[in-house]
Write an enzyme that holds these catalytic residues in place. Structure first.
Site, short mmCIF file in Angstrom:
data_model
loop_
_atom_site.label_atom_id
_atom_site.label_comp_id
_atom_site.label_asym_id
_atom_site.label_seq_id
_atom_site.Cartn_x
_atom_site.Cartn_y
_atom_site.Cartn_z
N GLU A 198 0.83 -1.22 0.00
CA GLU A 198 0.00 0.00 0.00
C GLU A 198 0.86 1.26 0.00
OE1 GLU A 198 -2.95 -0.44 3.10
OE2 GLU A 198 -3.81 -2.20 2.13
N GLU B 36 -3.77 -9.05 -0.29
CA GLU B 36 -4.20 -8.93 1.10
C GLU B 36 -5.72 -8.89 1.08
OE1 GLU B 36 -2.03 -6.06 3.56
OE2 GLU B 36 -3.93 -5.62 4.54
C1 GAL Z 1 -4.18 -3.03 5.33
C2 GAL Z 1 -2.69 -2.96 5.63
C3 GAL Z 1 -2.32 -3.88 6.77
C4 GAL Z 1 -3.28 -3.69 7.90
C5 GAL Z 1 -4.67 -3.97 7.42
C6 GAL Z 1 -5.71 -3.92 8.50
O1 GAL Z 1 -4.62 -1.98 4.57
O2 GAL Z 1 -1.95 -3.31 4.50
O3 GAL Z 1 -1.01 -3.61 7.19
O4 GAL Z 1 -3.16 -2.39 8.36
O5 GAL Z 1 -4.99 -3.01 6.44
O6 GAL Z 1 -6.98 -4.13 7.93
#
Ligand code: GAL
Length: 799
Positions: free
Chosen positions: A412, A488
């Site tokens: 991100e 993710e």
């Molecule tokens: C994502 C991020 C992770 C964590 C996650 C929590 O956007 O990449 O590190 O923060 O959200 O939902």
């Protein structure tokens, strides 16, 4: 003290490989926070994990842009509420073997900004706390005793999660002759596997090479029995580099299902004399990504059943430990996971060795930010000067691990939607390719539209979508690669043993007790329930799999409880911080674990006061159909139903009315035959404390023994509301090491032998210090006068 002596003895045992090469691990150090008062510690060491927990340590007044916050608010527990910020000093001494001509010190990571001094002079420094680095300290050495000191500094607001603090990964010294193999320049790769034959390539480079020496490089490949299956020799070029090709007939391939490893022995020879030799475990396997076949391992397409994992090991903190990592990987494999994303930083060597040996694919990540900051004092301070050096050490240090199937250059990255972002991504991807042309490069993108427009996606090999499955269909046509990875996904939140009523799908739900519901219906505003991602992976042929956020809970980031105190660890895990599976674990297991069946019921069935109230029951199973009974009364048969997103991967009985007694589920196979059943009973009064060894984590030389401590009634039913304070006593050849109950709001120390049960359970970690003796573990719930005991006698200890 005994522990320290043992470690010191082990550390002093020089692991001699060949000729002049010797390695020693620096395990015993003095540590100080202020440079004045010192204490002896073992490295790997995390100075902050003992606590105490306090919100004052790391309170932040910020707006988290990624989470959609536009105003600064107070954030407590965001990086664990442990005292990791500030300076730390380490010192130790060593002597140099008489034969050594060249000495390097290797740090597998030091948190953070390490500056290394040898005999009072600066030997070198590194910026990023997560990366391995090595320093040539030969010119700084003297005869007799030498001293090495390390200064570390952790700035406030330098992390979005708990980073740990100190020399949290091993430090080793490598002594060699002048002419030596450079292990980071030894690159083993599989060129092809075809017709029962593997063609392999090994690149090597000698350091300290002098062409007048008439040296040769030789490599041998040995199978697991030590038999040489291939060998080759090369005359080095003027730089000392050589390339060799090997052929192995009928190779045994590496995969998560069968992680076969060979040993690669690399030698520098003068005639018949071995001048230097290294050996490392390698695997034969191919990887590829393509529009037609998606991701392929050994020529077979597969979708990643992946988990994101932060680096901490729960109550052990960031200090790496082989046994704790083995336990994590075993847990994730049993869930059916076949891949880990080391979010959002470089993995340890130890973790990769375990992934190699146990069979777990890895996406090795590097950064959470580049030049544009996410936190005030993050990697943005270092990006320009360090990104090449950081990627170089990551890739050269890890590229021989068969488990690593992909490099990730970031997560991100704020500049993902800008032209400069795309240019940086291109430069970094090209640089990764120059160091390792065999693995694809990815980056987790949370602004897929921006990443598409800016050319960011096109700059990497694997377009990684963080969340936003709803954009998959719209954007797939614009992905030049023709496939999408869920780099993710999910970010569903739950607390083990906690169920909230009424059962409703919610985003960012918070409650007075600081917990989240284990009905698995609550997620973040930017994310979705697991079912949505499972569906995307199952139904969309262009997806190549997913990495759920997260496999196991971690310290810090207690979303959605940003400002709620006390709350200091995550709710995202499929397993809690203690490594106990939550219900969600079985939701994945039912889909992912093809080796054994899953039949899991939730919630528990001990609800005094809920008599007569609607209490939905869910079943996570791979069986196609099941019938639920409450005290023998059928609640109906359920089949997976594709038409509703929550009924496809869960069998749900939403109208069950609670009455104490027995909940029973009967599963039917595809032919409609009864296949298996499960029962959950209403628990009576707490009557016994069970101290159960997790035997499946034990192996050769296991030092850490994990015990699940559970309060049960007289019939052996878990008492799901028990929150007794338990104290521990470990006698004999082991010592108390840590305890954790998985409660994100607990402020009890992990390192003191007392803790409350959380929903009837906790996990105790015991460390064997005298392997030739047995030991006894006692858990005592003093208020009720209930004690549980477990014994390991020497004869049964697998050590
Ligand atoms: C994502 C991020 C992770 C964590 C996650 C929590 O956007 O990449 O590190 O923060 O959200 O939902």
């Amino acid at each position: 003290m005994r522990q320290y002596l043992l470690t010191a003895l082990l550390a002093l045992t020089l692991a001699g490989t060949a000729q002049n090469r010797q390695e020693t691990t620096l395990g015993t150090w003095d540590f100080s926070r202020d440079g004045q008062s010192w204490q002896q510690v073992r490295v790997p060491h995390d100075w902050a994990i003992e606590g105490p927990f306090d919100k004052k340590w790391d309170i932040q007044y910020v707006a988290i842009a990624q989470d959609g916050q536009d105003k600064a608010v107070e954030h407590t527990g965001r990086s664990g509420a442990l005292p990791w910020i500030g300076e730390g000093h380490y010192r130790t001494t060593f002597t140099v073997p008489a034969t050594a001509k060249h000495t390097e010190i290797y740090f597998d990571g030091a948190m953070s900004e390490p500056v290394v001094y040898v005999n009072g002079r600066e030997a070198g420094r590194w910026a990023y706390g997560y990366n391995a680095f090595r320093l040539d300290i030969t010119p700084l050495l003297k005869k007799g005793t030498n001293e090495v000191r390390v200064h570390l500094n952790n700035l406030q607001e330098s992390s979005r999660w708990y980073p740990g603090a100190g020399l949290y990964r091993p430090v080793k010294l490598v002594f060699t002759g002048d002419t030596r193999i450079d292990p980071w320049d030894t690159f083993f790769r599989t060129l092809s596997i075809d017709g029962g034959k593997a063609v392999l390539r090994v690149d090597t480079r000698m350091a300290g090479y002098d062409a007048r020496q008439k040296l040769q490089t030789a490599v041998l490949l040995q199978d697991a029995d030590g038999k040489v299956v291939a060998s080759a020799k090369a005359t080095p070029d003027s730089e000392g580099a050589g390339t060799m090709q090997l052929t192995v007939e009928q190779p045994l391939l590496w995969s998560p299902e069968s992680p076969y490893r060979y040993t690669l022995v690399t030698r520098v020879m003068r005639g018949k004399k071995i001048i230097d030799q290294t050996s490392q475990k390698v695997g034969i396997r191919t990887i590829a990504v393509s529009r037609e076949h998606g991701f392929q391992l050994n020529g077979v397409s597969r979708k990643f059943q992946g988990v994101c994992l932060h680096h901490d090991l729960g109550p052990l903190g960031a200090a790496v430990d082989r046994d704790a990592i083995i336990r994590q990987i075993r847990l994730m494999k049993d869930m059916g996971a076949d891949a880990i994303r080391t979010s959002h930083n470089m993995p340890s060597q130890m973790q990769m060795e375990v992934c190699d040996s146990m069979g777990m694919m890895v996406m090795a990540e590097s950064f959470d930010a580049w030049k544009d900051p996410k936190v005030e004092n993050g990697y943005n301070r270092f990006y320009d000067e360090w990104w090449r050096k950081d990627l170089s050490n990551l890739i050269r240090g890890h590229r021989n691990h068969p488990s690593i199937v992909m490099w990730s250059i970031g997560n991100e990255i704020p500049e993902q939607w800008k032209k400069e972002g795309a240019e940086r991504a291109r430069a970094m991807t090209d640089y990764c390719h120059s160091l390792d042309p065999t693995r694809p490069v990815t980056c987790g993108v949370d602004n897929p539209n921006g990443g598409t427009e800016s050319g960011f996606y096109a700059s990497t090999d694997v377009p990684g979508f963080n969340y936003r499955t709803f954009l998959y269909d719209e954007l797939i046509g614009r992905m030049p690669q023709g496939f999408i990875l869920g780099s993710e996904t999910t970010s569903t939140v739950s607390s083990r043993g906690v169920y909230k009523f009424p059962v409703e799908e919610k985003k960012m739900a918070t409650y007075d007790d600081g917990q989240c519901s284990s009905y698995d219906v609550e997620c973040c505003s930017w994310s979705n329930l697991p079912d949505v991602d499972l569906e995307a992976q199952d139904d969309k042929p262009y997806t190549i799999g997913q990495f759920i956020w997260t496999g196991i809970d971690y310290l810090g980031e207690p979303t959605p409880y940003y400002s709620y105190w006390p709350s200091r660890s995550s709710y995202f895990g499929a397993a809690d911080l203690a490594g106990l599976p939550k219900d969600r674990y079985y939701l994945y297991r039912a889909q992912w674990n093809k080796r054994s069946h899953t039949l899991h019921l939730l919630p528990h069935w001990t609800w005094p006061g809920r008599e007569g109230q609607t209490t939905p029951v869910y079943c996570y199973t791979d069986y196609p159909e099941a019938e639920l009974f409450v005290n023998g009364k059928s609640q109906g048969r359920r089949k997976a139903d594709k038409s509703s997103h929550l009924d496809r991967y869960r069998l749900r009985w939403n109208d069950v009315v609670y009455e104490p007694g027995e909940l029973r589920v009967v599963a039917y196979d595809a032919e409609g035959n009864v296949a298996e059943e499960r029962r959950v009973h209403t628990a009576g009064e707490p009557a016994k404390l069970e101290v159960e060894l997790e035997e499946e984590t034990l192996g050769e030389n296991t030092r850490l023994y994990y015990y699940v401590v559970s309060m049960k009634d007289k019939d052996g039913n878990l008492c799901p509301d028990a929150d007794d304070e338990i104290t521990f006593d470990v006698k004999g050849g082991a010592v108390f090491r840590a305890v954790c109950n998985g409660d994100a709001t607990s402020l009890e120390s992990f390192t003191k032998p007392t803790m409350k049960l959380f929903h009837g359970q906790l996990v105790l970690t015991v460390e064997v210090v005298k392997p030739m003796e047995g030991f006894e573990v006692k858990a005592n719930a003093a208020k009720r006068g209930i004690t549980g005991t477990a014994m390991i006698d020497y004869a049964s200890a697998p050590i």
